[in-house]
Design a protein around this motif. Sequence first.
Motif, PDB file in Angstrom:
ATOM      1  N   LYS A 161       5.098  -5.765  -3.580  1.00 49.10           N
ATOM      2  CA  LYS A 161       4.570  -5.590  -4.932  1.00 49.10           C
ATOM      3  C   LYS A 161       3.089  -5.969  -5.001  1.00 49.10           C
ATOM      4  O   LYS A 161       2.310  -5.333  -5.711  1.00 49.10           O
ATOM      5  CB  LYS A 161       5.393  -6.401  -5.934  1.00 49.10           C
ATOM      6  CG  LYS A 161       6.770  -5.793  -6.204  1.00 49.10           C
ATOM      7  CD  LYS A 161       7.507  -6.523  -7.306  1.00 49.10           C
ATOM      8  CE  LYS A 161       8.823  -5.820  -7.618  1.00 49.10           C
ATOM      9  NZ  LYS A 161       9.578  -6.492  -8.705  1.00 49.10           N
ATOM     10  N   LYS A 162       2.708  -6.978  -4.262  1.00 50.95           N
ATOM     11  CA  LYS A 162       1.298  -7.369  -4.212  1.00 50.95           C
ATOM     12  C   LYS A 162       0.435  -6.222  -3.708  1.00 50.95           C
ATOM     13  O   LYS A 162      -0.701  -6.029  -4.169  1.00 50.95           O
ATOM     14  CB  LYS A 162       1.142  -8.603  -3.316  1.00 50.95           C
ATOM     15  CG  LYS A 162      -0.289  -9.052  -3.092  1.00 50.95           C
ATOM     16  CD  LYS A 162      -0.346 -10.259  -2.170  1.00 50.95           C
ATOM     17  CE  LYS A 162      -1.774 -10.670  -1.854  1.00 50.95           C
ATOM     18  NZ  LYS A 162      -1.831 -11.831  -0.922  1.00 50.95           N
ATOM     19  N   HIS A 163       0.973  -5.453  -2.756  1.00 52.33           N
ATOM     20  CA  HIS A 163       0.215  -4.375  -2.109  1.00 52.33           C
ATOM     21  C   HIS A 163       0.721  -2.987  -2.522  1.00 52.33           C
ATOM     22  O   HIS A 163       0.486  -2.014  -1.803  1.00 52.33           O
ATOM     23  CB  HIS A 163       0.299  -4.530  -0.594  1.00 52.33           C
ATOM     24  CG  HIS A 163      -0.271  -5.809  -0.083  1.00 52.33           C
ATOM     25  ND1 HIS A 163      -1.631  -6.029   0.044  1.00 52.33           N
ATOM     26  CD2 HIS A 163       0.336  -6.964   0.310  1.00 52.33           C
ATOM     27  CE1 HIS A 163      -1.837  -7.257   0.507  1.00 52.33           C
ATOM     28  NE2 HIS A 163      -0.665  -7.850   0.674  1.00 52.33           N
ATOM     29  N   GLU A 164       1.370  -2.914  -3.681  1.00 54.14           N
ATOM     30  CA  GLU A 164       2.040  -1.667  -4.042  1.00 54.14           C
ATOM     31  C   GLU A 164       1.069  -0.506  -4.249  1.00 54.14           C
ATOM     32  O   GLU A 164       1.415   0.652  -4.027  1.00 54.14           O
ATOM     33  CB  GLU A 164       2.889  -1.865  -5.300  1.00 54.14           C
ATOM     34  CG  GLU A 164       3.900  -0.751  -5.513  1.00 54.14           C
ATOM     35  CD  GLU A 164       5.011  -1.137  -6.483  1.00 54.14           C
ATOM     36  OE1 GLU A 164       5.988  -0.379  -6.562  1.00 54.14           O
ATOM     37  OE2 GLU A 164       4.900  -2.178  -7.152  1.00 54.14           O
ATOM     38  N   ARG A 165      -0.161  -0.772  -4.617  1.00 54.79           N
ATOM     39  CA  ARG A 165      -1.138   0.306  -4.805  1.00 54.79           C
ATOM     40  C   ARG A 165      -1.504   0.979  -3.496  1.00 54.79           C
ATOM     41  O   ARG A 165      -1.979   2.125  -3.491  1.00 54.79           O
ATOM     42  CB  ARG A 165      -2.419  -0.228  -5.469  1.00 54.79           C
ATOM     43  CG  ARG A 165      -2.319  -0.385  -6.961  1.00 54.79           C
ATOM     44  CD  ARG A 165      -3.597  -0.949  -7.539  1.00 54.79           C
ATOM     45  NE  ARG A 165      -4.774  -0.118  -7.308  1.00 54.79           N
ATOM     46  CZ  ARG A 165      -5.115   0.934  -8.056  1.00 54.79           C
ATOM     47  NH1 ARG A 165      -4.340   1.304  -9.059  1.00 54.79           N
ATOM     48  NH2 ARG A 165      -6.218   1.605  -7.796  1.00 54.79           N
ATOM     49  N   THR A 166      -1.318   0.283  -2.394  1.00 56.84           N
ATOM     50  CA  THR A 166      -1.829   0.791  -1.118  1.00 56.84           C
ATOM     51  C   THR A 166      -0.749   1.016  -0.062  1.00 56.84           C
ATOM     52  O   THR A 166      -1.070   1.406   1.061  1.00 56.84           O
ATOM     53  CB  THR A 166      -2.857  -0.198  -0.531  1.00 56.84           C
ATOM     54  OG1 THR A 166      -2.191  -1.444  -0.224  1.00 56.84           O
ATOM     55  CG2 THR A 166      -3.994  -0.448  -1.499  1.00 56.84           C
ATOM     56  N   THR A 167       0.519   0.786  -0.413  1.00 57.13           N
ATOM     57  CA  THR A 167       1.561   0.734   0.610  1.00 57.13           C
ATOM     58  C   THR A 167       2.769   1.587   0.237  1.00 57.13           C
ATOM     59  O   THR A 167       3.235   1.556  -0.900  1.00 57.13           O
ATOM     60  CB  THR A 167       2.021  -0.716   0.830  1.00 57.13           C
ATOM     61  OG1 THR A 167       0.885  -1.515   1.181  1.00 57.13           O
ATOM     62  CG2 THR A 167       3.044  -0.808   1.949  1.00 57.13           C
ATOM     63  N   MET A 168       3.274   2.327   1.225  1.00 57.15           N
ATOM     64  CA  MET A 168       4.549   3.030   1.115  1.00 57.15           C
ATOM     65  C   MET A 168       5.545   2.374   2.065  1.00 57.15           C
ATOM     66  O   MET A 168       5.148   1.741   3.044  1.00 57.15           O
ATOM     67  CB  MET A 168       4.375   4.511   1.467  1.00 57.15           C
ATOM     68  CG  MET A 168       3.582   5.295   0.435  1.00 57.15           C
ATOM     69  SD  MET A 168       3.111   6.959   0.998  1.00 57.15           S
ATOM     70  CE  MET A 168       1.559   6.594   1.842  1.00 57.15           C
ATOM     71  N   VAL A 169       6.831   2.565   1.796  1.00 59.79           N
ATOM     72  CA  VAL A 169       7.885   1.926   2.586  1.00 59.79           C
ATOM     73  C   VAL A 169       8.702   2.996   3.303  1.00 59.79           C
ATOM     74  O   VAL A 169       9.342   3.830   2.662  1.00 59.79           O
ATOM     75  CB  VAL A 169       8.806   1.068   1.692  1.00 59.79           C
ATOM     76  CG1 VAL A 169       9.958   0.500   2.510  1.00 59.79           C
ATOM     77  CG2 VAL A 169       8.011  -0.053   1.035  1.00 59.79           C
ATOM     78  N   ASN A 170       8.638   2.975   4.625  1.00 67.08           N
ATOM     79  CA  ASN A 170       9.443   3.857   5.481  1.00 67.08           C
ATOM     80  C   ASN A 170      10.711   3.070   5.831  1.00 67.08           C
ATOM     81  O   ASN A 170      10.672   2.160   6.663  1.00 67.08           O
ATOM     82  CB  ASN A 170       8.636   4.197   6.724  1.00 67.08           C
ATOM     83  CG  ASN A 170       9.165   5.349   7.551  1.00 67.08           C
ATOM     84  OD1 ASN A 170       8.441   5.872   8.386  1.00 67.08           O
ATOM     85  ND2 ASN A 170      10.391   5.773   7.353  1.00 67.08           N
ATOM     86  N   ILE A 171      11.810   3.375   5.156  1.00 63.11           N
ATOM     87  CA  ILE A 171      12.992   2.518   5.209  1.00 63.11           C
ATOM     88  C   ILE A 171      13.414   2.204   6.636  1.00 63.11           C
ATOM     89  O   ILE A 171      13.692   1.047   6.976  1.00 63.11           O
ATOM     90  CB  ILE A 171      14.157   3.154   4.434  1.00 63.11           C
ATOM     91  CG1 ILE A 171      13.777   3.332   2.962  1.00 63.11           C
ATOM     92  CG2 ILE A 171      15.419   2.286   4.550  1.00 63.11           C
ATOM     93  CD1 ILE A 171      14.822   4.048   2.138  1.00 63.11           C
ATOM     94  N   ALA A 172      13.466   3.215   7.493  1.00 63.90           N
ATOM     95  CA  ALA A 172      13.952   3.007   8.858  1.00 63.90           C
ATOM     96  C   ALA A 172      13.377   4.072   9.779  1.00 63.90           C
ATOM     97  O   ALA A 172      13.470   5.263   9.481  1.00 63.90           O
ATOM     98  CB  ALA A 172      15.476   3.061   8.894  1.00 63.90           C
ATOM     99  N   ASN A 173      12.792   3.649  10.874  1.00 70.08           N
ATOM    100  CA  ASN A 173      12.261   4.595  11.847  1.00 70.08           C
ATOM    101  C   ASN A 173      13.384   5.328  12.573  1.00 70.08           C
ATOM    102  O   ASN A 173      14.272   4.702  13.161  1.00 70.08           O
ATOM    103  CB  ASN A 173      11.400   3.859  12.878  1.00 70.08           C
ATOM    104  CG  ASN A 173      10.893   4.796  13.960  1.00 70.08           C
ATOM    105  OD1 ASN A 173      10.024   5.627  13.714  1.00 70.08           O
ATOM    106  ND2 ASN A 173      11.453   4.689  15.164  1.00 70.08           N
ATOM    107  N   GLU A 174      13.350   6.655  12.505  1.00 71.16           N
ATOM    108  CA  GLU A 174      14.213   7.523  13.324  1.00 71.16           C
ATOM    109  C   GLU A 174      15.678   7.119  13.303  1.00 71.16           C
ATOM    110  O   GLU A 174      16.379   7.201  14.313  1.00 71.16           O
ATOM    111  CB  GLU A 174      13.692   7.582  14.762  1.00 71.16           C
ATOM    112  CG  GLU A 174      12.318   8.206  14.866  1.00 71.16           C
ATOM    113  CD  GLU A 174      11.819   8.349  16.289  1.00 71.16           C
ATOM    114  OE1 GLU A 174      12.501   7.874  17.232  1.00 71.16           O
ATOM    115  OE2 GLU A 174      10.734   8.944  16.482  1.00 71.16           O
TER     116      GLU A 174
END
Length: 349
Positions: A161-174
């Motif tokens: 949340k602190k970095h929500e403006r600049t960050t996306m979340v890739n739930i799980a690699n491959e």
Amino acid sequence: MNTDLRRLLVAGAILSMSAGKALAWADCANAASDPDGDGWGWENNASCKVVFKGFRVDGAVLKDANGNAFVARGVNNPHAWYDAQAYDVLGNLAARKTNLIRVVWTTSGTAARLDQILTAIEARKMVSIVELHDGTGSDDAALLQTMANYWARSDVVAVLKKHERTTMVNIANEWGDANKTPLQWREDYKGPITTIRNTGLTTTLVIDNPNYGGNANGGLWYGWDLINDDPRHNLLFSVHAYSTFNNPNDIYNAMYDYRNNNLALLIGEFGYDYDNGNNNLGCKVDAALLMQWAQQFGVGYVAWSTAGNDTPNAWLDLMTNWSGTTTWGNTVWYSQYGIANTAVKASIY
């Protein structure tokens, strides 16, 4: 309060505004206050409006927190395995006009260190996709949920949340090998998406396609099902282009088909035709065409990877000794459609 009553109150308020009575809406403190995803929540006995604080998908277009289109031109950086080197190389990567870092991470990573990494990336005016590598190639739905639970940990959520403006979340690699059908993949991702959304995070969630990211049909066939199931309707589908994309037509068709179906696509990893395909991945990808078509379609790409690959994968190192540039690195950064010639910073900077 039930959903129908809340909607009636909101509708009445909107009618009041249209009649010339200006009303000020409070922003929701937590996006989870809007479980049906209609953009309105209920907090402190009053309606509130959900504000997207980070990235948001609008059809086939990824937009940054200012509402402007953002096209990733990035690299994968192995923070989970080479902590000091991956952190120290960020300035070098930014100097090459890289606009996004895909942060390789694992569930053993601390929230405190993740905060430091995201802060350093922001300081260099790049944005982030953070991914968990624990489940690579796994078909275990319980493990996928475990990774979602990591993202939902209170200390990790605070950082995101602190970095929500600049960050996306890739739930799980491959997550998901060749045996994971697109339909199974769809069903197994529903719970993890809900888990993360229940934390109140609104930013874009990146979903790797099945078969190690190599089967584009997951998102193509069932992407809208998952988007409609996501309260924030904010999903970016990722393809990893190795041997399953040795035919250039498959690269073009994936970009065309996603765009034609109004779905956002990211090339989250890709390789090239090393040693005429005589490599450990059987990869003969035409990277130059991939980058050209990505520019044509406005599709983001993130090359694998900065440095530190093991011996069988060393041909995928973009840098030598975390500073110089390999032949692969020259292609990714400095060819006609490479990063240095096509990258644009996110408008939030």
